[in-house]
Design a protein around this motif. Sequence first.
Motif, PDB file in Angstrom:
ATOM      1  N   SER A   1       0.835  -1.202   0.000  1.00 20.39           N
ATOM      2  CA  SER A   1       0.000   0.000   0.000  1.00 20.39           C
ATOM      3  C   SER A   1       0.865   1.245   0.000  1.00 20.39           C
ATOM      4  CB  SER A   1      -0.927   0.002   1.226  1.00 20.39           C
ATOM      5  OG  SER A   1      -0.165  -0.043   2.418  1.00 20.39           O
ATOM      6  N   ASP A   2       2.090   1.100   0.434  1.00 20.08           N
ATOM      7  CA  ASP A   2       3.068   2.187   0.424  1.00 20.08           C
ATOM      8  C   ASP A   2       4.366   1.610  -0.142  1.00 20.08           C
ATOM      9  OD1 ASP A   2       4.872   4.204   0.851  1.00 20.08           O
ATOM     10  OD2 ASP A   2       4.478   4.417   3.010  1.00 20.08           O
ATOM     11  N   LYS A   3       4.701   1.999  -1.372  1.00 21.76           N
ATOM     12  CA  LYS A   3       5.853   1.400  -2.058  1.00 21.76           C
ATOM     13  C   LYS A   3       7.169   1.682  -1.350  1.00 21.76           C
ATOM     14  CE  LYS A   3       3.660   1.321  -6.597  1.00 21.76           C
ATOM     15  NZ  LYS A   3       3.736   1.750  -8.017  1.00 21.76           N
ATOM     16  N   THR A   4       7.196   2.711  -0.499  1.00 23.63           N
ATOM     17  CA  THR A   4       8.434   3.036   0.238  1.00 23.63           C
ATOM     18  C   THR A   4       8.549   2.242   1.534  1.00 23.63           C
ATOM     19  OG1 THR A   4       7.411   4.873   1.445  1.00 23.63           O
ATOM     20  CG2 THR A   4       8.362   5.371  -0.722  1.00 23.63           C
ATOM     21  N   ASN A   5       7.493   1.505   1.865  1.00 21.27           N
ATOM     22  CA  ASN A   5       7.483   0.762   3.130  1.00 21.27           C
ATOM     23  C   ASN A   5       7.280  -0.723   2.842  1.00 21.27           C
ATOM     24  OD1 ASN A   5       7.216  -0.278   5.680  1.00 21.27           O
ATOM     25  ND2 ASN A   5       5.337   0.857   6.188  1.00 21.27           N
ATOM     26  N   PRO A   6       8.319  -1.521   2.942  1.00 19.91           N
ATOM     27  CA  PRO A   6       8.193  -2.951   2.616  1.00 19.91           C
ATOM     28  C   PRO A   6       7.291  -3.712   3.579  1.00 19.91           C
ATOM     29  CG  PRO A   6      10.352  -2.470   3.596  1.00 19.91           C
ATOM     30  CD  PRO A   6       9.698  -1.144   3.336  1.00 19.91           C
ATOM     31  N   LYS A   7       6.976  -3.100   4.727  1.00 23.22           N
ATOM     32  CA  LYS A   7       6.101  -3.771   5.702  1.00 23.22           C
ATOM     33  C   LYS A   7       4.617  -3.497   5.447  1.00 23.22           C
ATOM     34  CE  LYS A   7       9.507  -3.794   9.460  1.00 23.22           C
ATOM     35  NZ  LYS A   7       9.763  -3.416  10.882  1.00 23.22           N
ATOM     36  N   SER A   8       4.321  -2.741   4.387  1.00 25.40           N
ATOM     37  CA  SER A   8       2.922  -2.387   4.123  1.00 25.40           C
ATOM     38  C   SER A   8       2.245  -3.367   3.181  1.00 25.40           C
ATOM     39  CB  SER A   8       2.842  -0.969   3.549  1.00 25.40           C
ATOM     40  OG  SER A   8       3.457  -0.918   2.252  1.00 25.40           O
ATOM     41  N   GLY A   9       2.800  -4.562   3.075  1.00 27.50           N
ATOM     42  CA  GLY A   9       2.217  -5.562   2.190  1.00 27.50           C
ATOM     43  C   GLY A   9       0.805  -5.947   2.615  1.00 27.50           C
TER      44      GLY A   9
END
Length: 819
Positions: free
Chosen positions: A214-222
């Motif tokens: 949901s946020d391409k800059t945050n890998p934990k937002s999968g």
Amino acid sequence: MSRFFVSAFGLCLFMGGLGAAPLPPVTPFLEQHCTECHDGEVKKGGLDLTGLAFKPEERKNFDAWVKVYDRVSQGEMPPVKKPRPEPGAAKSFLAALKTPLHDYETAQQKENGRTVLRRLNRTEYENTVHDLLGISLPLKHILPEDTPLHGFDTVAEGLRFSQLQIEKYLEAADAALDAAIVLTKKPVGINQRYSYKNEPGIRKNLDTPPGTLSDKTNPKSGHRVMFRENEKEVIMFTTGDYLVGLKQCRLPGPGMYRIRLSGNAVQSDGEPLTLMIYSNNYKNKRLLSYCELPADKPREFEFTTRLDGSEHIVINCDRVGRDKKGQNIYNVGAAEFQGTGLAMQWIEVEGPLSAEWPPASLKKALGEVPLTELGEKQKKFRDGKQLGYELAPTDVKLAVKSGLTSFAARAFRRPLEQDEAVPYIALAQQSLDAGGSFEGAMRVGLRAILTSPAFLLLEEHPGRLSDRALAARLAYFLTSSMPDEELIKVAGEGRLTQPEVLKAQTERLLKSPRAAAFVTNFVGQWLELKNIDATTPDTKLYPEYDMLLKLGMVTETEAFFSEMLKSNLPVTNFIQSDFVMVNRRMAEHYEMPGVAGEEFRRVVLPADSPRGGVLTQAGVLKVTANGTVTSPVVRGAWVMKHLLGQPPPPPPASVGAIEPDTRGTTTIREQLAKHRDSESCASCHKSIDPPGFALESFDVIGGYRENYRSNEKGANVKRKLNGQNIWQYKEGLPVDASGELADGRKFQDIREFKKLLLDEKAQVMRALAGNLVTYGTGAGIQFADRDAIEAIAKLAEAEGAGLRTLVHAVVQSPLFLSK
């Protein structure tokens, strides 16, 4: 010279030293046993008997003498440490004091009645308007809260009028008339089945590929998929609200709706789940119903409820979201999650449900007025809604007169006196003369009727009640609403005051569904269950407390009272019974296996169970505790007031409250010991504390305990929450539920205490009789009523001591039959 005059005059002479008339035998008793502590110098407890005149016409003076009478009759005075009076001397003193007090108050009652003029309380107003107009619109929330006196909101002295009250009655009347006078086109109802597979939010979650950022800059937002689906259902694993959204289900308008659904538990190890169904309009969320869904096999559930048209349906289940390892669905994902889930196959909504259109409420409000149906070419609108009908009276003035006269007679619960309807007709006529419509004129008149004293007040005159006044008193006692057609008919024939007819009508009302209002309103106030939301248990110490448990607490006690009423069980069952009324949730709370389903039913208790009676019901135990700790003082005072009818006096102003020890380093018994060491406190605490000590075996939510719970000290205790999740608290100090009654009798626990309390069954019967009389007549129990209460209790006892028998004895008593 009357006995009253001799007694009263003698007392006045003794108190004021006015002369040499013969004195009743109160002088030597007071001098020998009372004035040493209660004179002008010592004035113990603020009471100076040497300066207390006998002036029963002054309320404070009368109450002071009643207090003297009660303290002596109950053996509290003289104190135990003082020489005890001879039984004959005390008896003579009480007889001499009782006579003038009783005779004075009886004379006042004959002249003015026991009950002052009283108005309908909020609940009675709403129910009456519903029955009068045939509507279901909630109304009581519009009105100011009523002030309870003597424990009940039916007592006339607490039901005052104010400017705000009148303004709110006008507002409620307008709302009621808007709901009743409906001329719109018949709404196109819905009767449709919906699937959560089509709910946009759920659909988006299912259709988004796992891991999508949901946020391409945050890998934990999968993205994490939170649901499963198959051809027939969606399986939910979170405790959030799931709605049948407005895009799927748009309600066509306010009214009664039938809701059906199908669902089951999955991965629950064979255990059921409880589903809660709410309505939500984005401002308020309210519980509509709940049901238990079995494991793995779908169950269909149906109920009917009122919806206001702007709401949507929401479901929720609180036993999902974590697996046996304590892992959260958010961390695991639906595909791998092994915890319990809720499978929903479908939900159906049907409504508004109406047998006829326009609704019957239109005729109830306006009378038999001809209607003209409007065609498509005659489009007319009101408040954005297309009208389907027009009122078409052939003679407007005659229709107004006829409609208002008929409505006023029903609203006033009696035939109208000559020209009594004239003021209301005149108001309507003024509206017509000003160019108003028939409907507008009728609204003016109806509004005036619904805010008139004849509607809002119960008309009773000193002496025996008329048949119609008795019909109203009986109806509001047992149904919290106006008399129904049969009761009005019997009263109109002048037969209701006949004992056998009155008994038959009482029995008919007790058997009717309308008597549920009596159970809810009387029990909720008598036992203070209306305060169930007054405290919120500490979520760390009592995480098992939830909405279902709270609902079950109240329902259990109401079901218990209903069972006693239906089966005419002895009143002693309020102290100790061999059964409880529970569903699965309450049985789980009481650690009683083998009970399934959401329905409350009678379950026999094991012989050694601490449960049974109202004292050990979770609802009572919750309302007598705060959210963290229990207090024997509060619970003991509750027992004295509600079961024994002997409310303890308030503590002296100089005595501070006991601060609860939330750390668990001392027991409440140790803290109370300091209070009991004080002479000013000991006399009351010796009666208050023992019942409270006996109830220390139960925590703030009514769970049985042998040790207190603590957040700070003690060994760790791990328990399952709702059958799966684990929570932990500290084991506190051990509970000591033993005690000693004021008369020296001892008990070790709640079981032994209840056996001792059974010895007071006559007092329990008198107390309950007094509460029923207070609730039913709208007046507290006065000194002059005590003999009548005693007679009611003895009559019920002689006929088996059943609760239903007691209700009949109350209705047949002079207290109920007279103002």
